[in-house]
Structures are given as C-alpha cells and as structure tokens.
Design an enzyme around this catalytic site. Structure first.
Site, PDB file in Angstrom:
ATOM      1  N   ARG A  82       7.157 -15.018  17.272  1.00 45.32           N
ATOM      2  CA  ARG A  82       8.392 -15.035  18.058  1.00 45.32           C
ATOM      3  C   ARG A  82       8.687 -16.345  18.794  1.00 45.32           C
ATOM      4  O   ARG A  82       9.667 -16.419  19.522  1.00 45.32           O
ATOM      5  CB  ARG A  82       8.449 -13.884  19.072  1.00 45.32           C
ATOM      6  CG  ARG A  82       8.393 -12.523  18.442  1.00 45.32           C
ATOM      7  CD  ARG A  82       8.855 -11.409  19.327  1.00 45.32           C
ATOM      8  NE  ARG A  82       8.222 -11.389  20.630  1.00 45.32           N
ATOM      9  CZ  ARG A  82       8.711 -10.729  21.669  1.00 45.32           C
ATOM     10  NH1 ARG A  82       9.827 -10.057  21.564  1.00 45.32           N
ATOM     11  NH2 ARG A  82       8.074 -10.736  22.824  1.00 45.32           N
ATOM     12  N   ASP A  83       7.873 -17.385  18.618  1.00 39.60           N
ATOM     13  CA  ASP A  83       8.187 -18.642  19.304  1.00 39.60           C
ATOM     14  C   ASP A  83       7.655 -19.845  18.517  1.00 39.60           C
ATOM     15  O   ASP A  83       6.988 -20.725  19.068  1.00 39.60           O
ATOM     16  CB  ASP A  83       7.624 -18.628  20.722  1.00 39.60           C
ATOM     17  CG  ASP A  83       8.332 -19.609  21.649  1.00 39.60           C
ATOM     18  OD1 ASP A  83       9.467 -20.022  21.328  1.00 39.60           O
ATOM     19  OD2 ASP A  83       7.760 -19.965  22.692  1.00 39.60           O
ATOM     20  N   ILE A  84       7.980 -19.900  17.237  1.00 35.81           N
ATOM     21  CA  ILE A  84       7.551 -21.017  16.393  1.00 35.81           C
ATOM     22  C   ILE A  84       8.491 -22.189  16.649  1.00 35.81           C
ATOM     23  O   ILE A  84       9.700 -22.081  16.437  1.00 35.81           O
ATOM     24  CB  ILE A  84       7.540 -20.615  14.911  1.00 35.81           C
ATOM     25  CG1 ILE A  84       6.518 -19.499  14.697  1.00 35.81           C
ATOM     26  CG2 ILE A  84       7.249 -21.821  14.027  1.00 35.81           C
ATOM     27  CD1 ILE A  84       6.603 -18.840  13.358  1.00 35.81           C
ATOM     28  N   ASN A  88       4.803 -25.777  20.113  1.00 34.24           N
ATOM     29  CA  ASN A  88       3.717 -24.808  19.943  1.00 34.24           C
ATOM     30  C   ASN A  88       2.869 -25.096  18.706  1.00 34.24           C
ATOM     31  O   ASN A  88       2.006 -24.306  18.348  1.00 34.24           O
ATOM     32  CB  ASN A  88       4.275 -23.385  19.872  1.00 34.24           C
ATOM     33  CG  ASN A  88       4.811 -22.921  21.200  1.00 34.24           C
ATOM     34  OD1 ASN A  88       4.430 -23.436  22.251  1.00 34.24           O
ATOM     35  ND2 ASN A  88       5.699 -21.940  21.176  1.00 34.24           N
ATOM     36  N   THR A 122      12.949 -19.273  21.881  1.00 35.48           N
ATOM     37  CA  THR A 122      13.648 -20.493  22.269  1.00 35.48           C
ATOM     38  C   THR A 122      14.921 -20.635  21.441  1.00 35.48           C
ATOM     39  O   THR A 122      14.859 -20.593  20.206  1.00 35.48           O
ATOM     40  CB  THR A 122      12.730 -21.716  22.035  1.00 35.48           C
ATOM     41  OG1 THR A 122      11.517 -21.521  22.767  1.00 35.48           O
ATOM     42  CG2 THR A 122      13.394 -23.001  22.494  1.00 35.48           C
TER      43      THR A 122
END
Length: 167
Positions: A82-84, A88, A122
């Site tokens: 959910r936040d690639i 990160n 994001t």
C-alpha cells in the site's frame, strides 16, 4: 506494531530485514539492516547525486518486481504493501533493492482478494480505483509499482507535471 508483525515474518533478498525492535512506554523503536546507499528517492531526485546508469536503473526495477512477486504470490499469505514509492525503496552497498516501510501493509488471503480498508498511501502512487473504492489489492500495488519505473526512466517525480504547468 503492524510493521513488526508483517516484516518479522518475511524473508526475501529484496526486502529490508527487521533486525530488532523495542517497545518501552510510549516509544517504539524499529531497527533495520543498514542501507549505505539510502533510498532510491535520494538517487533520483536528490541534489548533487550522480545520475544512475541505465543498467543500474534496470536492476532496481527488476529487484522491486521480485519483491512484489514475493509479497503477492510466493509467500503463504498475500501482503499488500500500500505504499510503494522511491522513498520506501532502499539500496544496499551493491545497489540492490530492498523494499521497506511495511507500516501500511496488510495481510490478505490469496483466495479472498480485495477488501475495504482505510485509504492510506501517497498521492501519485495510489491507483485511481483504490482512491475511489478504498479497496487495497495486489492490483493497486502493481499500479504503484508501475509509477516507479516511469520515475526511474525519466528521473522526475510522477506528480511534478500536475503541480507546475510550466513543465
């Protein structure tokens, strides 16, 4: 706690390894393996950084794809990250990709597919259908993955053009 629960169970060459953690009163500390080359974000968008050569960019994209395949298909449960995004994606001493930050990740049973969750991630990396339905899925992770190689190829943030009409 989510990050500890998920990342402590995962083992793959393209995932940042959790070394340890400590929870004392209101403070929570996570310790990860050292990544001497920092984040992909700093290499793509940082100041005074030597541009990455094309073979290195390709290696980074392949490493990220390998991490995502492991999370979605090869582990006993599907993990939706959910936040690639480039900040990160860490790079070790050999410029090998290590996907990190599992704070928003969720376990999903392979056969159950998508589920409604609280919208998290994001902007610029979230799939439109995830934004409109709130259903995180492997497919929404793949959308996020797709944005990253575009940024790797052009060296610009995906959202740059949306905020500056002069570009």
């Amino acid at each position: 706690m989510t990050e500890v629960k998920i990342n402590s169970r995962l083992r793959h060459r393209n995932l940042v390894q959790l070394v340890g953690w400590c929870h004392d009163k209101n403070q929570f500390l996570l310790v990860y393996e050292y990544m001497p080359n920092g984040s992909l974000d700093s290499h793509l968008f940082g100041k005074n950084i030597t541009p990455l050569k094309w073979p290195v960019r390709y290696k980074i994209a392949i490493g990220l794809a390998s991490a995502l395949l492991y999370l979605h298909e090869e582990w006993e449960q599907c993990v939706v990250h959910r936040d690639i995004k480039p900040s990160n994606i860490m790079l070790d001493s050999g410029i090998n990709v290590k996907l990190g930050d599992f704070g928003l990740a969720r376990f999903v049973e392979h056969e159950l597919g998508t589920r409604t969750t609280v919208l998290a991630g994001t902007l610029g990396y979230m799939a439109p259908e995830y934004i409109s339905t709130g259903k995180a899925s492997k497919e929404s992770d793949v959308y996020s993955f797709g944005v990253v190689p575009l940024e790797i190829a052009c060296g610009r943030k995906a959202m740059d053009g949306l905020w500056n009409s002069n570009t």
